[in-house]
Design an enzyme around this catalytic site. Structure first.
Site, short mmCIF file in Angstrom:
data_model
loop_
_atom_site.label_atom_id
_atom_site.label_comp_id
_atom_site.label_asym_id
_atom_site.label_seq_id
_atom_site.Cartn_x
_atom_site.Cartn_y
_atom_site.Cartn_z
N GLY A 13 53.14 35.62 54.61
CA GLY A 13 53.90 36.76 54.09
C GLY A 13 55.33 36.41 53.67
N GLU A 22 53.22 38.75 39.76
CA GLU A 22 52.03 39.58 39.60
C GLU A 22 52.46 41.03 39.49
OE1 GLU A 22 49.80 39.13 43.21
OE2 GLU A 22 48.80 37.32 42.49
N LYS A 23 51.59 41.82 38.92
CA LYS A 23 51.75 43.27 38.99
C LYS A 23 51.69 43.64 40.48
CE LYS A 23 51.35 47.50 37.28
NZ LYS A 23 52.58 47.99 36.64
N LYS A 77 48.75 40.60 59.00
CA LYS A 77 47.65 41.45 59.49
C LYS A 77 47.80 41.79 60.98
CE LYS A 77 44.93 38.79 56.27
NZ LYS A 77 44.24 37.50 56.13
N GLU A 100 40.60 35.84 49.40
CA GLU A 100 41.27 37.12 49.60
C GLU A 100 41.40 37.87 48.27
OE1 GLU A 100 44.06 36.09 53.46
OE2 GLU A 100 45.06 36.27 51.53
N GLU A 114 44.20 34.90 46.86
CA GLU A 114 44.33 33.48 47.24
C GLU A 114 43.10 33.04 48.02
OE1 GLU A 114 47.13 32.23 50.17
OE2 GLU A 114 47.05 34.10 51.28
N ARG A 120 40.47 27.12 55.51
CA ARG A 120 40.38 26.82 56.94
C ARG A 120 39.72 28.00 57.64
NH1 ARG A 120 43.76 30.92 57.96
NH2 ARG A 120 45.56 31.12 56.62
P1 ADP Z 1 50.45 35.09 52.33
O1 ADP Z 1 49.68 33.89 51.90
O2 ADP Z 1 51.90 34.84 52.53
O3 ADP Z 1 49.79 35.82 53.47
P2 ADP Z 1 49.23 36.80 50.30
O4 ADP Z 1 49.26 36.38 48.87
O5 ADP Z 1 47.96 36.59 51.06
O6 ADP Z 1 50.44 36.08 51.08
O7 ADP Z 1 49.65 38.31 50.43
C1 ADP Z 1 49.84 38.93 51.69
C2 ADP Z 1 49.89 40.43 51.55
O8 ADP Z 1 50.90 40.82 50.63
C3 ADP Z 1 48.63 41.06 51.00
O9 ADP Z 1 47.65 41.26 51.98
C4 ADP Z 1 49.17 42.37 50.44
O10 ADP Z 1 49.39 43.31 51.48
C5 ADP Z 1 50.52 41.97 49.89
N1 ADP Z 1 50.44 41.64 48.44
C6 ADP Z 1 50.35 40.41 47.89
N2 ADP Z 1 50.29 40.48 46.54
C7 ADP Z 1 50.34 41.79 46.21
C8 ADP Z 1 50.28 42.54 44.97
N3 ADP Z 1 50.21 41.92 43.79
N4 ADP Z 1 50.34 43.89 45.04
C9 ADP Z 1 50.43 44.53 46.23
N5 ADP Z 1 50.48 43.90 47.42
C10 ADP Z 1 50.42 42.54 47.43
#
Ligand code: ADP
Length: 475
Positions: free
Chosen positions: A185, A220-221, A257, A295, A308, A312
């Site tokens: 995050g 990203e949007k 999470k 994901e 992503e 693992r």
């Molecule tokens: P990390 O690898 O740091 O955990 P992620 O890319 O998996 O990051 O994103 C973590 C969380 O961030 C997602 O589960 C979601 O809640 C939020 N998120 C990421 N990208 C977006 C997006 N484009 N729009 C809305 N929420 C997003």
């Protein structure tokens, strides 16, 4: 060099029907996941080597492994992330393979290359796959080429503020700036207007540089109220790739999470089929093997987008194990040893419902860390409850590592029974000496939105004020 090794007494012969995939492996991790891997090894008749830092001398993963090697002082950079020490521990104990767990070295392609160069089997995919999927901008490009649905966004990395402004103009606000090397995050900034973009773009880059040593970012949007849905993948070296269904991980705080479940209340059978088949296609596109997770974000219209891939085992893997009956860690060990997956896609059946609550040593409503000594501990049990934890009474929670102290996992014939069992489990969980997030979980499980399944990744942020009040459960 690796410090003193202690060998434990002779082990009883393991009663397994199949030949163990390895004779001995090293577990390059700590806490509940190190213990989880050791338990799988015990079932398969594999000997285990635990590594530990000076802060973890009395840890349960050390106690339950067959051998143990101290690899350095408490800070992770000098112990669990210290590649020469981990490799030396494997060599000196004669471990054939290394299971990396999650976090630490699990997604470090250089570590995989060192293992390979030293003739040690890395229990996971190869370095090239980890490198490609670890760079999120590259992972997105790879998935786009494979025809996997993508969120509108930048074409690769965003190098300048002008680039960022032009991209946001094209895809429309709000947008999210994300670190390409990101994880946990961190390195993400949400931006609503062109006025605030230059600053947020700058802070995302500097945070990424500080946290990951790499300031490349992409855009990203930003979806307003998406759900986080992910799919568990398993693959072997014969090209078999299967999915084990989805996990719903939308209950998050600051993109981390807190509760995961399977199945997701948001998916119709048709949508479930499409999202799971898309995940298999994505994994095949990179020749994936071993355990991995794809994901996605799901919007209100039922469209989903690749976010992503984690290369693992995931923290929340137990919910999938409970609804499918498949032991993901044992399968990881088998396929790493060159065996075929022990089942086919047709044999994977999601049955019942499972929910996991992550119990962290934190103030439940302020989320400030609460390290210290556990003076009293009772883990819940009874029908349908699984606890994955390496905590014990008198354990000291070191301040050096992440704050998760246990995962409570409840299984029921349906979601209602799983929730009832989780409530009962939380009511009989006793942790004294440190604060935990258990009271927050207990209130979330009583909240009308949680019970109805009507939540998004934004839900907890909005519900937090009412959750702070006893009885504030949404009516
Ligand atoms: P990390 O690898 O740091 O955990 P992620 O890319 O998996 O990051 O994103 C973590 C969380 O961030 C997602 O589960 C979601 O809640 C939020 N998120 C990421 N990208 C977006 C997006 N484009 N729009 C809305 N929420 C997003």
């Amino acid at each position: 060099m690796a410090a003193a090794i202690k060998r434990k007494g002779a082990r009883a012969a393991a009663h397994t029907a199949e030949e163990p995939p390895f004779k001995k492996i090293l577990v390059a991790n700590r806490g509940e996941i190190a213990l989880r891997v050791i338990l799988a090894c015990k079932e398969l008749g594999i000997q285990t080597v635990a590594v530990y830092s000076e802060a973890d001398r009395n840890a349960l993963h050390v106690r339950f492994a067959d051998e143990e090697v101290c690899i350095g002082p408490a800070p992770s950079s000098r112990s669990y992330l210290n590649i020469p020490q981990v490799i030396a521990a494997a060599e000196v104990t004669g471990a054939e393979a290394i299971h990396p767990g999650y976090g630490f070295l699990s997604e470090n392609p250089h570590f995989v290359e060192v293992c390979t160069a030293c003739g040690i089997n890395f229990i996971g995919p190869n370095a090239e796959i980890i490198r490609r999927m670890g760079n999120k901008a590259e992972a997105k490009a790879t998935m786009q080429a494979a025809g996997i649905p993508q969120m509108p966004g930048s074409d690769g990395l965003v190098h300048t503020v002008e680039d960022a402004l032009a991209t946001a103009e094209r895809i429309g606000y709000p947008v999210i700036v994300k670190a390409s090397a990101g994880g946990g995050g961190r390195g993400m900034r949400i931006c609503n207007t062109p006025e605030e973009l230059p600053d947020l773009y700058g802070t995302a880059r500097s945070e990424a540089k500080g946290a990951f040593g790499d300031d490349s970012v992409y855009m990203e949007k930003y979806l307003l109220e998406p759900r986080h849905i992910e799919v568990q993948i398993l693959g072997d070296l014969f090209g078999n790739v299967v999915h084990l269904g989805e996990r719903e991980c939308s209950i998050q705080r600051r993109h981390q999470k807190l509760i995961e479940e399977s199945p997701s209340a948001a998916l119709s059978p048709d949508l479930r089929k499409r999202i799971c088949e898309t995940a298999v296609k994505a994994a095949r596109a990179v020749g994936y093997y071993n355990a991995g997770t794809i994901e996605f974000l799901l919007d209100k219209r039922g469209d989903f987008y690749f976010m992503e891939m984690n290369t693992r085992v995931q923290v929340e893997h137990p919910v999938t194990e409970l609804v499918t009956g498949i032991d993901i860690v044992k399968e990881q060990l088998r396929v790493a040893a060159g065996r075929r997956l022990s089942f086919t896609q047709d044999q994977v059946i999601q049955r019942g419902h499972a929910i996991e609550c992550r119990i962290n040593a934190e103030d439940p409503f302020k989320f400030t860390p609460s390290p210290g000594r556990i003076t009293a501990l009772n883990f819940p049990g009874g029908p349908g409850i699984r606890v994955d934890s390496a905590m014990h009474q008198d354990a000291t929670i070191p301040p050096h590592y992440d704050s998760m102290i246990a995962k409570l996992i409840a299984f029921g014939a349906d979601r209602t029974e799983a929730i009832a069992r989780m409530r009962r489990a939380l009511d009989t969980l006793v942790v004294e000496g440190v604060k935990t997030t258990a009271p927050l979980h207990r209130r979330m499980l009583d909240h009308a939105d949680f019970i109805s399944g009507a939540f998004s990744t934004k839900w907890l942020e909005g519900a937090m004020e009412s959750l702070k009040q006893p009885g504030g459960t949404g009516g």
